[in-house]
Enzyme design. Sequence first.
Site: not given
Length: 166
Positions: A77, A149, A151
Amino acid sequence: AKEFQKMGEEAGIKVEVLNKNKIEALKMGGLLAVNKGSADPPTFTIMEWKPAKVVNKKPVILVGKGVVFDTGGLNLKTGNYMDGMKCDMAGSATMATTIFAIARLNLPLHVIGLMPATDNRMDANSIAPGDVIKMYDGTSVEVLNTDAEGRLILGDALSYAKKYKP
């Protein structure tokens, strides 16, 4: 997982915490893959409230992700998008507190909560875009973005839920 155990003791909820060895034995490839970059092992918590007289014939299953911190993995991110990513475990906290409230109210419901937990960090061992992993139910999944992550860990938990015939 420790907090979920405390909640279980306080409200009479059956709590089982699967450790990394058990998660590996169950072949929960999504949870294990996300955890590869972490120094801390994953957990998979099962909370079950089943009073003597229940009104539902099949259990209600509540599933919530417990990503205790999410860097995005190798798909890091950027900027301040990582701020607040300790809240990525809100799904598991919500499911656990829902079961806690049901138990404290002594509702005649059979409810099971499934909470996979890990963090999603970067390390030399982290999953990488293009990696193919095998999930709990045997499905092969190609990871295209390591910041997906949730999912992966929810996929294992949802397929595990089938064993309860909810």
